[in-house]
Design an enzyme around this catalytic site. Structure first.
Site, PDB file in Angstrom:
ATOM      1  CG  ASN A 228       2.653   3.090  -2.970  1.00  0.00           C
ATOM      2  OD1 ASN A 228       3.373   2.734  -2.039  1.00  0.00           O
ATOM      3  ND2 ASN A 228       1.332   3.247  -2.839  1.00  0.00           N
TER       4      ASN A 228
ATOM      5  CD  GLU B 244      -1.293   2.371   0.211  1.00  0.00           C
ATOM      6  OE1 GLU B 244      -2.239   1.562   0.254  1.00  0.00           O
ATOM      7  OE2 GLU B 244      -1.002   3.014  -0.815  1.00  0.00           O
TER       8      GLU B 244
ATOM      9  CG  HIS C 179      -2.746  -2.767   2.401  1.00  0.00           C
ATOM     10  ND1 HIS C 179      -3.267  -1.855   3.310  1.00  0.00           N
ATOM     11  CD2 HIS C 179      -2.459  -2.060   1.283  1.00  0.00           C
ATOM     12  CE1 HIS C 179      -3.295  -0.656   2.741  1.00  0.00           C
ATOM     13  NE2 HIS C 179      -2.810  -0.744   1.526  1.00  0.00           N
TER      14      HIS C 179
ATOM     15  CD  GLU D 242      -2.846  -0.160  -5.783  1.00  0.00           C
ATOM     16  OE1 GLU D 242      -3.836  -0.189  -6.520  1.00  0.00           O
ATOM     17  OE2 GLU D 242      -2.921  -0.037  -4.544  1.00  0.00           O
TER      18      GLU D 242
ATOM     19  CG  ASP E 151      -4.101  -1.856   6.566  1.00  0.00           C
ATOM     20  OD1 ASP E 151      -3.623  -2.796   5.901  1.00  0.00           O
ATOM     21  OD2 ASP E 151      -4.974  -1.097   6.116  1.00  0.00           O
TER      22      ASP E 151
END
Ligand code: G3I
Length: 361
Positions: A214, A278, A250, A173, A280
């Site tokens: 990432n 990641e 996400h 990030e 979701d």
């Protein structure tokens, strides 16, 4: 049917399992453990069965608490996933809460669990703006001291897990939404050069581990992914050991970006691995049947967007079950983001993910 299937566990998969009789003889003779021979792990119709068959990872973020206290959780985790990521246990505040004082307990537990269940481990994460222990955040260190601290943390952590972690989110990030560099301890004191240094130190500590940058909101072709693309190209041109890009993914239901596959492809075309790290997909609660069906289609599309690209290494979901997801605590009114509900019943999204992994679906 999401998972049945002891009858399928002799089907061809990669790597091909030994016949059970031969395995039994081998176990008796050599007293070795072959965890991949459990019926769960070799069932072709599980997520990991499909992933194994195409030589990719299907991972889940794992919390230490359910890992150690919820056997229903570990049953699903070990049956369905061939990769794990520590949801929190390998972050800096967890690993090095005081300077030079490491707490490996939870991270070691996950690494040992993974080895016992024939799962790979994705390491998460080293240079990040968040979850820094207060000694580091408030230490007012000089640039030279910070470099020493970062290198030492990387050397120590990758050294401990050398050969046991197949990929590391070395940098996490690092961009703002507009593509500028995000303010962080590292960026503010060391400048963008910390990224190349962290990757070089990580490579020296574990040359076999794939090293990733990432981030989130880089799945679409946008200002943030453009900035990352420029940085990645530059790092590669300079010979920096960058191996992959992690697309956190996400998402909100119905909003898998239409440019996702083309965007991942441009990174893959640079020779980099791409991974969904990641995934979701959150839904405003209560989730309707239509939203759960849309979420299923979204899981299929998101996983295909990666797996349809040449250098996709796999897909990790950020949790196993809605019971432990970070979503409701962060996005008020949202939830139901994962493939299993709170009672470990597979949701339509499980089928979507399964179909995304299974080229025959
Ligand atoms: O461990 C402490 C515990 O001692 C304390 O009692 C408790 C009280 O709040 O907090 C516990 O720490 C929490 C930690 O999760 C472990 O449960 C932190 O407050 C909480 O902020 C932390 O949230 C995690 C978050 O990252 C921040 O690190 C989430 O579980 C985790 O899902 C989330 O994961 C991130 C990825 O690392 C990076 N990408 C985004 C993703 C979602 O935010």
């Amino acid at each position: 049917m999401p998972h049945t299937a002891r009858s399928h566990h002799r089907r061809r998969r990669v790597p091909r399992p030994l016949p059970l009789v031969a395995a039994g003889a081998l176990l008796a003779a050599a007293a070795v453990t072959l965890p991949q021979l459990t019926p769960e792990a070799s069932a072709a119709t599980t997520l990991r069965g499909y992933a194994d068959a195409r030589g990719v990872r299907i991972g889940a973020a794992v919390g230490d608490s359910p890992l150690t206290s919820d056997s229903a959780y570990t049953t699903v985790l070990d049956r369905e996933f061939n990769s794990v990521t520590a949801e929190n246990a390998m972050k800096w505040d967890a690993l090095e809460p005081s300077r030079g004082g490491y707490n490996w307990a939870a991270a070691d537990r996950l690494v040992a669990h993974a080895a016992a269940h024939n799962q790979g481990v994705r390491g998460h994460t080293l240079a990040w703006y968040s979850q820094l222990p207060s000694w580091l955040k408030n230490g007012n260190f000089s640039a030279a001291e910070l470099n020493t601290i970062l290198k030492k943390h990387i050397d120590t952590t990758l050294g401990r897990y050398k050969g046991k972690v197949y990929a590391w989110d070395v940098v996490n990030e690092t961009f703002n939404e507009d593509g500028s560099m995000r303010s962080s301890l590292w960026q503010d004191k060391l400048g963008t050069g910390y990224i190349a240094n962290a990757l070089r130190w990580a490579h020296a500590a574990d040359p076999a581990a794939k090293l990733y940058i990432n981030d989130y909101n880089i799945e679409a072709d946008n200002a943030k992914s453009d900035a990352l693309y420029t940085l990645a190209k530059q790092l590669l041109a300079e010979g920096v050991p960058l191996n992959g890009i992690g697309f956190q993914s996400h998402f909100v239901v119905g909003q898998v970006p239409s440019t996702m596959k083309a965007n991942l492809k441009r990174f893959s075309d640079l020779g980099l691995e791409v991974s969904v790290t990641e995934l979701d997909i959150r839904i405003p609660l209560p989730a309707s049947a239509a939203e759960l069906a849309q979420q299923s289609a979204d899981y299929k599309l998101a996983s295909e967007n990666c797996l349809g690209v040449a250098r996709c290494a796999g897909v990790t979901v950020w949790g196993v079950t809605d019971k432990y997801s970070w979503i409701p605590g962060t996005f008020s009114g949202f939830g139901a983001a994962l493939p299993y509900n709170e009672s470990y019943a597979p949701k339509p999204s499980y089928t979507g993910l399964s179909n995304g992994l299974n080229p025959a679906a």
